[in-house]
Design an enzyme around this catalytic site. Structure first.
Site, PDB file in Angstrom:
ATOM      1  N   ASP A  59       0.840  -1.204   0.000  1.00 44.69           N
ATOM      2  CA  ASP A  59       0.000   0.000   0.000  1.00 44.69           C
ATOM      3  C   ASP A  59       0.878   1.258   0.000  1.00 44.69           C
ATOM      4  O   ASP A  59       0.371   2.376  -0.069  1.00 44.69           O
ATOM      5  CB  ASP A  59      -1.034  -0.010   1.133  1.00 44.69           C
ATOM      6  CG  ASP A  59      -0.404  -0.100   2.515  1.00 44.69           C
ATOM      7  OD1 ASP A  59       0.832  -0.163   2.618  1.00 44.69           O
ATOM      8  OD2 ASP A  59      -1.179  -0.101   3.502  1.00 44.69           O
ATOM      9  N   SER A  60       2.211   1.069   0.002  1.00 50.01           N
ATOM     10  CA  SER A  60       3.129   2.185  -0.253  1.00 50.01           C
ATOM     11  C   SER A  60       2.807   2.812  -1.607  1.00 50.01           C
ATOM     12  O   SER A  60       3.247   3.931  -1.893  1.00 50.01           O
ATOM     13  CB  SER A  60       4.579   1.709  -0.232  1.00 50.01           C
ATOM     14  OG  SER A  60       4.759   0.600  -1.088  1.00 50.01           O
TER      15      SER A  60
ATOM     16  N   ASP B 230      -0.715  -6.365   0.080  1.00 52.48           N
ATOM     17  CA  ASP B 230      -1.160  -5.694   1.314  1.00 52.48           C
ATOM     18  C   ASP B 230      -2.671  -5.598   1.418  1.00 52.48           C
ATOM     19  O   ASP B 230      -3.333  -5.198   0.447  1.00 52.48           O
ATOM     20  CB  ASP B 230      -0.632  -4.248   1.320  1.00 52.48           C
ATOM     21  CG  ASP B 230       0.601  -4.081   2.160  1.00 52.48           C
ATOM     22  OD1 ASP B 230       0.883  -4.940   3.011  1.00 52.48           O
ATOM     23  OD2 ASP B 230       1.302  -3.059   1.960  1.00 52.48           O
TER      24      ASP B 230
ATOM     25  N   LYS C  51      -0.677  -9.628   3.310  1.00 49.72           N
ATOM     26  CA  LYS C  51       0.020  -9.007   4.445  1.00 49.72           C
ATOM     27  C   LYS C  51      -0.967  -8.117   5.179  1.00 49.72           C
ATOM     28  O   LYS C  51      -1.708  -7.352   4.549  1.00 49.72           O
ATOM     29  CB  LYS C  51       1.230  -8.198   3.959  1.00 49.72           C
ATOM     30  CG  LYS C  51       1.969  -7.485   5.082  1.00 49.72           C
ATOM     31  CD  LYS C  51       3.384  -7.113   4.685  1.00 49.72           C
ATOM     32  CE  LYS C  51       3.520  -5.868   3.853  1.00 49.72           C
ATOM     33  NZ  LYS C  51       3.028  -4.635   4.482  1.00 49.72           N
TER      34      LYS C  51
ATOM     35  N   GLU D 206      -1.400  -5.532   8.704  1.00 48.06           N
ATOM     36  CA  GLU D 206      -0.787  -4.836   9.837  1.00 48.06           C
ATOM     37  C   GLU D 206      -1.637  -5.070  11.080  1.00 48.06           C
ATOM     38  O   GLU D 206      -2.861  -5.200  10.976  1.00 48.06           O
ATOM     39  CB  GLU D 206      -0.706  -3.329   9.551  1.00 48.06           C
ATOM     40  CG  GLU D 206       0.219  -3.006   8.405  1.00 48.06           C
ATOM     41  CD  GLU D 206       0.377  -1.503   8.169  1.00 48.06           C
ATOM     42  OE1 GLU D 206       0.019  -0.706   9.049  1.00 48.06           O
ATOM     43  OE2 GLU D 206       0.875  -1.152   7.088  1.00 48.06           O
TER      44      GLU D 206
ATOM     45  N   GLU E  51       9.225  -3.960  10.466  1.00 47.58           N
ATOM     46  CA  GLU E  51       9.675  -2.696   9.852  1.00 47.58           C
ATOM     47  C   GLU E  51      10.264  -1.771  10.917  1.00 47.58           C
ATOM     48  O   GLU E  51       9.639  -1.543  11.966  1.00 47.58           O
ATOM     49  CB  GLU E  51       8.487  -2.015   9.147  1.00 47.58           C
ATOM     50  CG  GLU E  51       8.860  -0.680   8.515  1.00 47.58           C
ATOM     51  CD  GLU E  51       7.846  -0.146   7.515  1.00 47.58           C
ATOM     52  OE1 GLU E  51       6.882  -0.869   7.180  1.00 47.58           O
ATOM     53  OE2 GLU E  51       8.033   0.999   7.064  1.00 47.58           O
TER      54      GLU E  51
END
Ligand code: KIV
Length: 263
Positions: free
Chosen positions: A45-46, A84, A112, A114, A181
């Protein structure tokens, strides 16, 4: 390169052989990264920051991620495709399952997410349904406003042991991979040693099992804001293909990350 699967990553971990990972957002760069030997591609999602120009990853939608996943899936070659889950996919278990389903249908092979130990329930439900999960800990960019900025996490002993315990809990719940991270190198090593699953690091030191960077950072497209853990592999390379190869070889040969890239 032979098709990379979760078993490949587990075999790398058992053999003590590091693997390389890179973000990708379209088919052409995915093809180039895969041809360079990069084992895991991440539709991160960067993309909200490096493609769309936002200040954070929060505005990225599920449709945005699905679109880029379909593009990358066409060029990914033998690399494993991790994708993501966007901000608020973890708002409820139902939403988590629906969003992960959309990513898998778009071409994801590993999703992925978070979140800390509280994500255990959601991760259990995903893995029960055949969705492999990478749990992202440490600096979690989707909580940047709560964290007060993009800051190194786990600097003190209490925070570090919480991250380690969260990682254990999420692996027990079914996570197949952990991504760490921006944590001190000592914590990266401790988490990797404590777990049987592969641990991928970005700014987590040299002693994790895999390394990941954002593609734009590897190519020096940082607009003057270069985080400590980043190295420009295009500098001194002939072209983008060699830059990807140099990154892959530096990870495999444990030359990257060097001390100056670590916390
Ligand atoms: O979105 C992303 O690119 C990521 C990497 C920074 C690991 O999550």
């Amino acid at each position: 390169m032979k098709t990379v699967t979760l078993s490949t990553l587990q075999a790398f971990k058992r053999a003590g052989e590091p693997f390389s990972c890179l973000t990708a957002y379209d088919a052409s760069f995915a093809r180039a990264a895969s041809a360079a030997g990069i084992e895991v591609l991440l539709v991160g999602d960067s993309l909200g920051m490096v493609l769309q120009g936002h200040a954070s990853t929060l505005p990225v939608t599920l449709d945005d991620i699905c679109y880029h996943t379909r593009c990358v899936a066409r060029g990914k070659g033998a690399s494993l495709l991790m994708v993501d889950l966007p901000f608020m996919s973890n708002a409820s278990t139902e939403r988590l399952l629906t969003d992960a389903g959309a990513l898998m249908r778009a071409g994801a092979e590993l999703v992925k997410v978070e979140g800390e130990a509280w994500m255990a329930g959601g991760i259990r439900e995903l893995t029960r349904r055949g969705v492999p999960v990478c749990a992202h800990l440490g600096l979690t960019p989707q909580t940047v406003y709560q964290l007060g900025g993009y800051k190194v996490q786990g600097r003190n002993a209490e925070q570090a042991s919480r991250i380690l315990e969260d990682a254990r809990t999420l692996v027990e719940a079914g996570a197949s991979v952990i991504l760490l991270e921006c944590v001190p190198a000592s914590l990266g090593r401790a988490v990797s040693e404590a777990l049987e699953v592969p641990v991928i690091g970005i700014g987590a030191g040299p002693d994790v099992d895999g390394q990941i960077l954002v593609m734009h950072d590897v190519l020096g497209v940082t607009h003057g804001r270069t985080p400590r853990f980043v190295k420009d592999f295009l500098a001194g390379a002939d072209d983008i293909h060699s830059a990807f190869r140099h990154y892959h070889e530096a990870v495999k040969g444990r030359q990257f990350p060097a001390e100056e890239h670590c916390f």
